[in-house]
Design an enzyme around this catalytic site. Structure first.
Site, mmCIF file in Angstrom:
data_model
loop_
_atom_site.group_PDB
_atom_site.id
_atom_site.type_symbol
_atom_site.label_atom_id
_atom_site.label_comp_id
_atom_site.label_asym_id
_atom_site.label_seq_id
_atom_site.Cartn_x
_atom_site.Cartn_y
_atom_site.Cartn_z
ATOM 1 C CG ASP A 293 -7.492 8.595 -3.547
ATOM 2 O OD1 ASP A 293 -8.454 8.267 -4.265
ATOM 3 O OD2 ASP A 293 -7.239 8.040 -2.474
ATOM 4 C CG ASP B 76 -8.924 4.792 -11.868
ATOM 5 O OD1 ASP B 76 -8.574 3.898 -11.081
ATOM 6 O OD2 ASP B 76 -9.940 4.697 -12.587
ATOM 7 N NE ARG C 90 -3.124 2.812 6.794
ATOM 8 C CZ ARG C 90 -4.424 3.064 7.021
ATOM 9 N NH1 ARG C 90 -5.179 3.567 6.067
ATOM 10 N NH2 ARG C 90 -4.953 2.815 8.203
ATOM 11 C CG HIS D 291 -9.055 -4.495 2.101
ATOM 12 N ND1 HIS D 291 -8.189 -3.882 2.970
ATOM 13 C CD2 HIS D 291 -10.073 -3.605 1.929
ATOM 14 C CE1 HIS D 291 -8.655 -2.707 3.313
ATOM 15 N NE2 HIS D 291 -9.799 -2.516 2.696
#
Length: 453
Positions: free
Chosen positions: A309, A337, A360, A364
């Protein structure tokens, strides 16, 4: 002699049909608890995630019955409530959102926890929280009416099953002494509530203006916080003045696992079939709670875990693993990234070859162009044996008919049987959270200008 009158035939009313669904489903849940000799979790008692009675709620047949009850009960209310009262209840729901955010940020669950089931008087809660006694009375009574907190005597409040989920697992005096550390090392539930009550709540207030803007130049979050047109939520969080928000967001993403189907992670993919020592890469991991659950389920596999992350989030992830699984020595943390090339590639040694990439609740958040870029970087890094696990929710239509274009029609295995009639096909109230999430982090094109983020 007159002929007997024919018996009048009555059609089953929607209320009776809904009542039958509730009754049948209650019987199924009661049978499950009776057969296991376990008590039902009490609404008046604090939530204990480790209690066997709580675990039983996640068993598929019990969870399905509970979903039917929730949907049927809400639909029965909609049948009986004055229609405009139902509409205004939704319109005024922002008060509940504000109240629950206030309760979490004032650490009310911890204040009440310290006193136990006997409860705490409003004046004492006000003294410890630093808030107005009048405000606290309004907040707690509104929430208690929604079965969050409990008023045991006039002006005397205590926790219950719902309100105790806001607990950060730390005494109130510790939280008050170090406010900057209050969310560090927690389950993430309170962080999720506070993130929702800040960024999400304020962005939703700007959603109407964003939706009605004919130019569609700004999405709601940018209107609410004055974010630059080229900045994303994650770039905005990276500003130095938003450090606390960024860390809270990382904790909040761990809190989202609390609302997931606890077994869904293991039903969709056979983690146990992977070779021992396989390398699992959590891309955009947040705190890394997803693969921590896999490690706990399959400790003998000794998986090599890589959490990826952005820089500040990775620091939060390190603290999370140190707090919750300090003995696991096969986990590493990598600043990355995911819109750039994936560093964990099959050009590495056999031991380090990524066997599974995990995404996960990532896709979206991004429009199609960025989503394709994320997937292409993973494909470029993958080998012939590398697998991709994408954990997302397919958004169903509410009606029973289909035009063949919904996610449930297109994605293999996504089709689910509809809820029993006369429930809405998607289950109604029991499925509402997925639609709220869709409003919060929509993947629609910016030209549709209805995104929060």
């Amino acid at each position: 002699m007159a002929a007997p009158r024919p018996k009048r035939r009555y059609l089953e009313s929607p209320l009776r049909a809904l009542l039958n669904i509730i009754s049948t489903s209650v019987d199924a849940i009661d049978a499950a608890y009776t057969s296991t000799n376990l008590p039902h979790p009490s609404l008046d008692a604090p939530y204990d995630p480790h209690a066997p009675g709580e675990a039983l709620r996640s068993v598929p047949r019990v969870a399905a019955a509970a979903k039917n009850i929730i949907g049927a009960a809400a639909q029965m209310i909609a049948e009986l409530e004055h229609p405009f009262q139902g509409v205004t209840s939704t319109a005024y729901a922002f008060h509940q959102a504000a109240a629950i955010s206030i309760a979490s940020q004032l650490d009310l669950s911890e204040i009440l926890h310290d006193a136990g089931p006997s409860g705490v008087a409003l004046d004492e809660i006000a003294s410890k929280s630093g808030a107005s006694e009048v405000l606290l009375a309004k907040v707690l009574r509104l929430l208690a009416t929604q079965h969050i907190f409990r008023e045991v005597k006039p002006g005397l409040f205590t926790n219950n099953r719902l309100s105790s989920t806001l607990s950060k697992g730390k005494p109130h005096y510790v939280l008050a002494r170090s406010p900057e550390e209050r969310l560090v090392g927690t389950s993430g539930r309170a962080a999720l509530i506070e993130f929702t009550g800040d960024e999400c709540f304020k962005a939703s207030a700007a959603l109407v203006d964003a939706a009605l803007d004919p130019k569609g130049e700004q999405i709601a979050l940018k209107r609410a916080f004055g974010i630059g047109p080229s900045e994303s939520l994650f770039q905005w969080h990276a500003r130095p003045e938003n450090k606390a928000r960024k860390e809270r967001f990382a904790c909040a993403m761990q809190g989202t696992t609390e609302s997931d189907n606890s077994e869904g992670l293991f039903q969709g993919f056979e983690w146990g079939s992977l070779p021992h020592g396989a390398s699992l890469v959590d891309v955009g991991s947040g705190t890394g709670g997803t693969l921590m659950r896999v490690v706990k389920r399959y400790p003998e596999h000794k998986f090599r875990i890589v959490n990826q992350d952005l820089d500040g989030v990775i620091e939060t992830a390190k603290r999370y693993w140190k707090t919750n699984l300090p003995t696991y020595d096969r986990v590493s943390f990598q600043t990355h990234d995911f819109l750039t090339p994936q560093p964990q590639t099959c050009a590495a040694t056999n031991y380090d070859k990524p066997r599974v990439f995990v995404l996960r609740h990532i896709m979206h958040n991004w429009p199609s162009a960025q989503a394709r870029a994320i997937l292409r970087h993973l494909r470029a890094a993958a080998g012939s044996e590398t697998q991709l696990v994408v954990l997302e929710s397919a958004l169903p239509v509410v009606c029973r008919e289909s035009d063949g274009t919904s996610d449930h029609d297109i994605v293999p295995g996504a089709v689910r049987p509809p809820a029993p009639r006369p429930l809405l096909a998607n289950g109604g109230r029991a499925s509402a959270s997925i639609y709220r999430m869709d409003m919060t982090v929509s993947k629609q094109d910016p030209s549709l200008h209805v995104n929060l983020f």
